[in-house]
Design an enzyme around this catalytic site. Structure first.
Site, PDB file in Angstrom:
ATOM      1  NE  ARG A  23      21.063  18.212 -89.408  1.00  0.00           N
ATOM      2  CZ  ARG A  23      21.227  17.200 -88.362  1.00  0.00           C
ATOM      3  NH1 ARG A  23      22.110  16.480 -88.261  1.00  0.00           N
ATOM      4  NH2 ARG A  23      19.995  16.890 -87.890  1.00  0.00           N
ATOM      5  CG  HIS A  72      15.578  17.886 -84.271  1.00  0.00           C
ATOM      6  ND1 HIS A  72      16.379  18.556 -85.408  1.00  0.00           N
ATOM      7  CD2 HIS A  72      15.270  16.636 -84.855  1.00  0.00           C
ATOM      8  CE1 HIS A  72      16.273  17.550 -86.442  1.00  0.00           C
ATOM      9  NE2 HIS A  72      15.450  16.741 -86.341  1.00  0.00           N
TER      10      HIS A  72
HETATM   11  C1  SIN Z   1      12.581  11.929 -85.708  1.00  0.00           C
HETATM   12  O1  SIN Z   1      12.835  12.779 -84.645  1.00  0.00           O
HETATM   13  O2  SIN Z   1      12.889  10.936 -85.892  1.00  0.00           O
HETATM   14  C2  SIN Z   1      12.025  12.851 -86.963  1.00  0.00           C
HETATM   15  C3  SIN Z   1      12.347  14.384 -87.022  1.00  0.00           C
HETATM   16  C4  SIN Z   1      13.013  14.629 -88.226  1.00  0.00           C
HETATM   17  O3  SIN Z   1      12.687  14.505 -89.380  1.00  0.00           O
HETATM   18  O4  SIN Z   1      14.182  14.965 -88.294  1.00  0.00           O
END
Ligand code: SIN
Length: 575
Positions: A348, A328
């Protein structure tokens, strides 16, 4: 308030903000999105999947010879906890009998049990920790579903395929995107309170790689809201759904015809093995963030150790895209206590901007996740040296959150991100006034056990749903498609496994596949002290493990605390 050594860098963010705000308010991209060639370049040079030693061919099992992420290959080549002869399955009465065995108590597992119960079929949920201790609970920002007038499942389909580099299984993406609007309605019927506009329509926002605003949300704690709702509904069916907590599955059981016939559970309380005989079995064990691949911090919950992958692989199920890991883009770097903690992409989506030590934008804020992460790693790398170092040796870039209130009006951050505000305020940081320091964090298992639209694997009677499955996201999942995934495929797995269980006839139970795995390790000359599934991550330092082993007189340790993560050979060759 940041300590003095970081406060100087915060000033740079404040210095550049008026110009960046001016641009953001025009609605034009605040930084040029990358071309396909630029994306490819940054991925191959900086994404951790491409780093030296990241992958290697696996030496046993259905994917033998194919590349896997090194830490995953090690698990696939580890010993089982089980000595098949000692369990004498043929003679033993099962400890539990059920129509459906559901391994995992997160979103996918709960949905499978609810769906089976609605059709009058009994299920047993066996879970490693407590029900709801799952990555489902950790999700924050939202779920993709084409519910707005300007959107459609077809657009959603194209975005998901593009995000996955067009390697996704098209049939899986089709059901993912077509079932999505119904999932939104179903969850609302069960009690999920979605964020709505004043006219009652769903609030939708952008995520990375989406061509339309499609992210539906529950502030910044969608996971907690959905998990609570599903747990409540599971507990509404005590006559049809039983729950075994702290009893992780450690191996699948097949029958003499090669059909899945249940699993061996391991009680974390009594350290006993328990036999479950089931007409159909669903793996819903989630992901593998706690393997800390490439040494990354993770957004994942404590039990995310990829157990389902190991069990299914040993039983003969094929895995897909196991050479691909999702980082992430925005995990917390400071304060140290929450290193790796998820800072939702919704930040974002709402206008938050990643900035380097000079307060400058260096990437379009909503590139697909793999590209965005690689660009942040590049900015912090020795090639650019534009990251901000913390005193404990971490590096990151800023995520400018205060600009969000300047774009949408004061109070927007507190309304949309109450969880995030609270998390940072515990450490004296007010994210409505100060940016957050971030770096990519290990987030998602892009690949997993191969399934079709009915959640069937190549083993009759074995179904998979949610993060443990592979194919729907290709080599890169877009934001909000995992929340959707466990909802869509949890329901489907429950439905099709129920259908199967109605007529399934089981033969004699067998653990011959475990014995065969042991023989394969021998044949390949694999010398390892690893035992998998891991069950729980080991944070015991290597020198302490050696002392513990010495005290035990070098008996191969059965407890996960004592397990080493790498073979001696891999320890030597790891970069
Ligand atoms: C996700 O990984 O789809 C959710 C995580 C986020 O809120 O960025």
């Amino acid at each position: 308030m940041y300590p003095d050594y970081l406060a100087g860098y915060v000033k740079q963010v404040e210095r550049t903000r008026p110009k960046r705000l001016e641009l953001a308010l025009t609605g034009e991209p605040v930084f040029p999105p990358m071309t396909a060639a630029e994306r490819e370049d940054v991925l191959t040079k900086y994404h951790p999947d491409y780093s030296k030693g990241a992958k290697r061919p696996v030496r046993v099992g259905p994917n033998k010879g194919e590349e896997m992420t090194t830490e995953v290959a090690v698990l696939m080549e580890a010993h089982s906890m089980i000595r098949p002869k000692l369990l004498e399955l043929g003679l033993r009465e099962p400890d539990y009998e059920t129509d459906l065995l559901i391994i995992g108590g997160g979103g996918a597992g709960c949905w499978a049990a609810i769906t089976a119960a609605r059709q009058g079929v009994k299920s047993l949920i066996a879970t490693k920790l407590r029900i709801g201790d799952a990555n489902t609970m950790m999700s924050e920002g939202g779920m993709q579903a084409a519910v707005s007038r300007t959107d459609s499942p077809t657009r959603h389909y194209l975005d998901a395929m593009g995000g996955g580099h067009f390697e996704n299984d098209p049939a899986l993406v089709r059901v993912l995107t077509e079932d999505a609007p119904e999932v939104v309605r179903e969850l609302e019927n069960l009690g999920v309170i979605w964020d709505k506009e004043p006219d009652g329509s769903m609030q939708v926002l952008h995520g990375g790689g989406t061509s339309r605003k499609r992210m539906v949300s529950c502030r910044d704690y969608i996971g907690a809201v959905i998990m609570r709702t599903l747990m409540d509904e599971v507990r509404n069916h005590p006559d049809l759904i039983s729950i075994r907590e702290f009893e992780p599955a450690v191996e699948l059981i097949l029958d003499e015809n090669g059909h899945c016939a249940g699993a061996v559970l391991y009680s974390l309380d009594t350290e006993q093995f328990l036999i479950v005989r089931a007409k159909a079995t669903i793996i819903a064990t989630g992901g593998f963030g706690r393997l800390h691949i490439r040494g990354f911090a993770t957004t994942n919950h404590y039990g995310a150790t990829g157990d389902g992958l190991v069990m299914a692989y040993r039983a003969g199920a094929k895995l897909k895209f196991m050479d691909s890991v999702q980082y992430h883009p925005t995990g917390a770097v400071f304060p140290e206590q929450i290193a790796g903690f998820l800072i939702t992409e919704k930040i974002r989506g709402a206008g938050g901007q990643p900035l380097n030590r000079f307060g400058e934008l260096f990437v379009f804020p909503r590139e697909p996740r793999d590209v965005e992460s690689a660009a942040i790693i590049r900015e912090c790398s020795h090639d650019r040296n534009n990251g901000i170092d913390t005193y404990v040796g971490r590096t990151g870039v800023w995520l400018d959150s205060p600009i969000i209130d300047m774009i949408h009006g004061e109070g927007y951050i507190r309304r949309q991100f109450p969880g995030m505000c609270r998390q940072f305020s515990r450490f004296g940081i007010d994210i409505t006034k100060e940016p957050m320091l971030i770096y990519p964090s290990l987030h998602y298992q892009n690949g997993g056990i191969a399934i079709n639209e009915r959640c069937e694997t190549s083993i009759p009677g074995l179904y998979v749903a949610g993060e443990a499955s592979g194919g729907v996201h290709g080599r890169n999942r877009l934001m909000g498609n995992s929340v959707l995934d466990y909802n869509v495929f949890g329901r489907r797995a429950g439905h099709y496994a129920t259908e199967y269980a109605r007529t399934a006839k089981l033969g004699r139970l067998s653990l011959e596949h475990i014995a065969e795995h042991a023989r394969a390790l021998k044949r390949e000359g694999i010398d390892t002290d690893m035992i998998s599934p891991l069950i729980l991550p080991s944070y015991t330092p290597e020198d302490v493990k050696i002392q513990q082993l010495a005290r035990l007189g070098n008996i191969p340790a059965m407890h996960s605390m004592l397990r080493s993560r790498f073979t001696p050979e891999e320890r030597r060759t790891r970069p």
